[in-house]
Design a protein around this motif. Structure first.
Motif, PDB file in Angstrom:
ATOM      1  N   UNK A 235      19.803  12.477 -11.718  1.00  0.00           N
ATOM      2  CA  UNK A 235      20.904  12.576 -10.762  1.00  0.00           C
ATOM      3  C   UNK A 235      20.476  12.524  -9.301  1.00  0.00           C
ATOM      4  N   UNK A 236      19.202  12.830  -9.037  1.00  0.00           N
ATOM      5  CA  UNK A 236      18.714  12.842  -7.660  1.00  0.00           C
ATOM      6  C   UNK A 236      17.199  12.961  -7.686  1.00  0.00           C
ATOM      7  N   UNK A 237      16.602  12.976  -6.509  1.00  0.00           N
ATOM      8  CA  UNK A 237      15.165  13.192  -6.419  1.00  0.00           C
ATOM      9  C   UNK A 237      14.856  13.943  -5.130  1.00  0.00           C
ATOM     10  N   UNK A 238      13.670  14.550  -5.098  1.00  0.00           N
ATOM     11  CA  UNK A 238      13.163  15.176  -3.891  1.00  0.00           C
ATOM     12  C   UNK A 238      11.786  14.623  -3.604  1.00  0.00           C
ATOM     13  N   UNK A 239      11.280  14.855  -2.407  1.00  0.00           N
ATOM     14  CA  UNK A 239       9.928  14.432  -2.061  1.00  0.00           C
ATOM     15  C   UNK A 239       8.995  15.605  -2.288  1.00  0.00           C
ATOM     16  N   UNK A 240       7.994  15.393  -3.103  1.00  0.00           N
ATOM     17  CA  UNK A 240       7.072  16.458  -3.498  1.00  0.00           C
ATOM     18  C   UNK A 240       6.096  16.777  -2.361  1.00  0.00           C
TER      19      UNK A 240
ATOM     20  N   UNK B  10       0.780  -1.238   0.000  1.00  0.00           N
ATOM     21  CA  UNK B  10       0.000   0.000   0.000  1.00  0.00           C
ATOM     22  C   UNK B  10       0.814   1.291   0.000  1.00  0.00           C
ATOM     23  N   UNK B  11       2.104   1.220   0.333  1.00  0.00           N
ATOM     24  CA  UNK B  11       2.904   2.453   0.447  1.00  0.00           C
ATOM     25  C   UNK B  11       3.536   2.793  -0.901  1.00  0.00           C
ATOM     26  N   UNK B  12       2.671   3.102  -1.845  1.00  0.00           N
ATOM     27  CA  UNK B  12       3.088   3.302  -3.241  1.00  0.00           C
ATOM     28  C   UNK B  12       3.958   4.530  -3.446  1.00  0.00           C
ATOM     29  N   UNK B  13       4.043   5.401  -2.448  1.00  0.00           N
ATOM     30  CA  UNK B  13       4.843   6.618  -2.576  1.00  0.00           C
ATOM     31  C   UNK B  13       6.298   6.413  -2.162  1.00  0.00           C
ATOM     32  N   UNK B  14       6.642   5.243  -1.659  1.00  0.00           N
ATOM     33  CA  UNK B  14       8.024   4.984  -1.259  1.00  0.00           C
ATOM     34  C   UNK B  14       8.913   4.811  -2.494  1.00  0.00           C
ATOM     35  N   UNK B  15      10.155   5.261  -2.391  1.00  0.00           N
ATOM     36  CA  UNK B  15      11.053   5.303  -3.537  1.00  0.00           C
ATOM     37  C   UNK B  15      11.329   3.917  -4.117  1.00  0.00           C
ATOM     38  N   UNK B  16      11.301   2.871  -3.286  1.00  0.00           N
ATOM     39  CA  UNK B  16      11.595   1.528  -3.778  1.00  0.00           C
ATOM     40  C   UNK B  16      10.343   0.715  -4.072  1.00  0.00           C
ATOM     41  N   UNK B  17       9.184   1.325  -4.013  1.00  0.00           N
ATOM     42  CA  UNK B  17       7.934   0.629  -4.353  1.00  0.00           C
ATOM     43  C   UNK B  17       7.905   0.371  -5.859  1.00  0.00           C
TER      44      UNK B  17
ATOM     45  N   UNK C 209       5.151  12.035  -2.897  1.00  0.00           N
ATOM     46  CA  UNK C 209       5.705  11.143  -3.916  1.00  0.00           C
ATOM     47  C   UNK C 209       7.090  11.631  -4.329  1.00  0.00           C
ATOM     48  N   UNK C 210       7.968  10.726  -4.770  1.00  0.00           N
ATOM     49  CA  UNK C 210       9.274  11.160  -5.273  1.00  0.00           C
ATOM     50  C   UNK C 210       9.124  11.996  -6.536  1.00  0.00           C
ATOM     51  N   UNK C 211      10.005  12.989  -6.661  1.00  0.00           N
ATOM     52  CA  UNK C 211      10.039  13.829  -7.852  1.00  0.00           C
ATOM     53  C   UNK C 211      11.466  13.823  -8.371  1.00  0.00           C
ATOM     54  N   UNK C 212      11.658  13.268  -9.563  1.00  0.00           N
ATOM     55  CA  UNK C 212      12.999  13.039 -10.092  1.00  0.00           C
ATOM     56  C   UNK C 212      13.519  14.268 -10.828  1.00  0.00           C
TER      57      UNK C 212
ATOM     58  N   UNK D  25       7.942   4.415 -12.476  1.00  0.00           N
ATOM     59  CA  UNK D  25       7.907   5.841 -12.818  1.00  0.00           C
ATOM     60  C   UNK D  25       9.315   6.345 -13.132  1.00  0.00           C
ATOM     61  N   UNK D  26      10.282   5.954 -12.318  1.00  0.00           N
ATOM     62  CA  UNK D  26      11.656   6.410 -12.564  1.00  0.00           C
ATOM     63  C   UNK D  26      12.174   5.893 -13.909  1.00  0.00           C
ATOM     64  N   UNK D  27      11.880   4.634 -14.217  1.00  0.00           N
ATOM     65  CA  UNK D  27      12.334   4.071 -15.497  1.00  0.00           C
ATOM     66  C   UNK D  27      11.730   4.833 -16.674  1.00  0.00           C
ATOM     67  N   UNK D  28      10.440   5.152 -16.583  1.00  0.00           N
ATOM     68  CA  UNK D  28       9.783   5.916 -17.653  1.00  0.00           C
ATOM     69  C   UNK D  28      10.362   7.321 -17.740  1.00  0.00           C
ATOM     70  N   UNK D  29      10.598   7.941 -16.590  1.00  0.00           N
ATOM     71  CA  UNK D  29      11.134   9.303 -16.542  1.00  0.00           C
ATOM     72  C   UNK D  29      12.503   9.366 -17.205  1.00  0.00           C
TER      73      UNK D  29
END
Length: 332
Positions: free
Chosen positions: A179-184, A153-160, A188-191, A166-170
């Motif tokens: 190069x990095x990400x932040x938490x929006x 259920x924790x779909x917002x975690x970076x390793x979910x 959710x992670x924002x690459x 999402x990262x692969x598509x991005x």
């Protein structure tokens, strides 16, 4: 390395009172830079301007079709909406079809931006919930993919698995590893990517079509069409994304992001646009994106929605016009 340039000025009494600097890049589908202002290699967090990228795995995987999602749900998956009854009701209905409810979201509660709804809720002493969050449609998309994958259920975690997809598509559509990400703001992670990478991604969407190409291209084409078909769901009444998309007459999908970011997808020209105002000012990013889209021929300078942003009046408490927020001439 280039530096940020002045894109927007605030004038009062014949003087330039403030200046907003930024970067902008226009790319074609090959990734080549067609035009640039400032530094194309500047690395930024694109924030909500890339929700269509975050929605790619939902559509590309087939999860959207298996869940029976329609064009409205796809538009909401790309949205930073107002939290108006229109948006809240549609996201709530979407979750209900999945057998889920607001408690399954991980975006957090946010007050509605819709004035009438805010006043109604205040009178009723009703607290906002997660459905009012401007990202609740994106998160409903994450939940749809989560259920399809049988993931936790924790779909917002970076390793979910959802965020891994999402990262692969991005990284695919931007053309480089992030190069990095932040938490929006919605958790959710924002690459991160470069300005050129962001414009390249939008150009990839610009040439995508829902009925041709590979699965990722078809998914991108469907998302672009959904955004252009329902600009009212992508943002809302009075918002720049909605009004400028409506003003293009179906020639562009336009998306804002926090801290002065805008993206635009121009299907007829096969171009993608990325804009970042360094100080994060929305008044400046709205003026600059309107001017750039006039320059690119998808907006008319005399359209009321464009005039309100490209040369926005500054008024005082008596309603008197005392100045103007305007894009510099070099942008249009």
């Amino acid at each position: 390395m280039s530096t940020a340039i002045v894109m927007v000025e605030v004038q009062r009494g014949g003087l330039v009172e403030s200046r907003h600097r930024g970067h902008a890049v226009v790319c074609d589908a090959s990734g080549a830079v067609v035009a640039a202002w400032g530094d194309p290699d500047a690395v930024i967090l694109p924030r909500s301007s890339v929700k269509m990228i975050q929605a790619l795995p939902l559509v590309e995987s087939g999860a959207a079709d298996r869940a029976g999602l329609g064009v409205e749900q796809l538009a909401l998956a790309c949205a930073s909406h107002q939290g108006a009854p229109l948006h809240v009701g549609k996201v709530g209905d979407w979750l209900a079809t999945l057998g889920l409810d607001e408690s399954h979201l991980r975006c957090g509660a946010q007050p509605t931006r819709d004035r009438e709804e805010r006043q109604r809720m205040l009178r009723a002493e009703e607290a906002p919930c997660q459905l009012h969050n401007n990202c609740s449609g994106k998160h409903a998309g994450f939940l749809t993919l989560t259920r399809d994958l049988g993931a936790g259920p924790e779909y917002n975690e970076i390793d979910h698995p959802v965020q891994v997809a999402v990262r692969a598509a991005f990284e695919d559509v931007t053309g480089a590893a992030s190069p990095t990400f932040g938490i929006d703001g919605c958790s959710a992670p924002n690459f991160a990517t470069t300005m050129q990478g962001l414009a390249r991604a939008m150009a990839r969407f610009a040439v995508a079509r829902p009925d041709t190409g590979d699965a990722r291209g078809r998914a991108a084409g469907r998302l672009v069409q959904a955004m252009m078909a329902h600009p009212d769901l992508v943002a809302g009444q009075g918002r720049a994304c909605t009004e400028l998309m409506q003003a293009t007459g179906g020639k562009a999908a336009i998306k804002t992001g926090a801290e002065g970011v805008f993206t635009a997808i121009l299907p007829e020209q096969g171009l993608g646009v990325a804009l970042k105002i360094e100080d994060g000012a929305a008044r400046a990013s709205e003026a600059a994106i309107a001017a750039l889209l006039v320059r690119l021929g998808v907006l008319q300078a005399d359209d009321p929605a464009v005039r309100r942003r490209m040369a926005a009046p500054v008024t005082n408490w008596r309603g008197i016009t005392t100045g103007e927020v305007r894009a510099v001439p070099g942008l249009f």
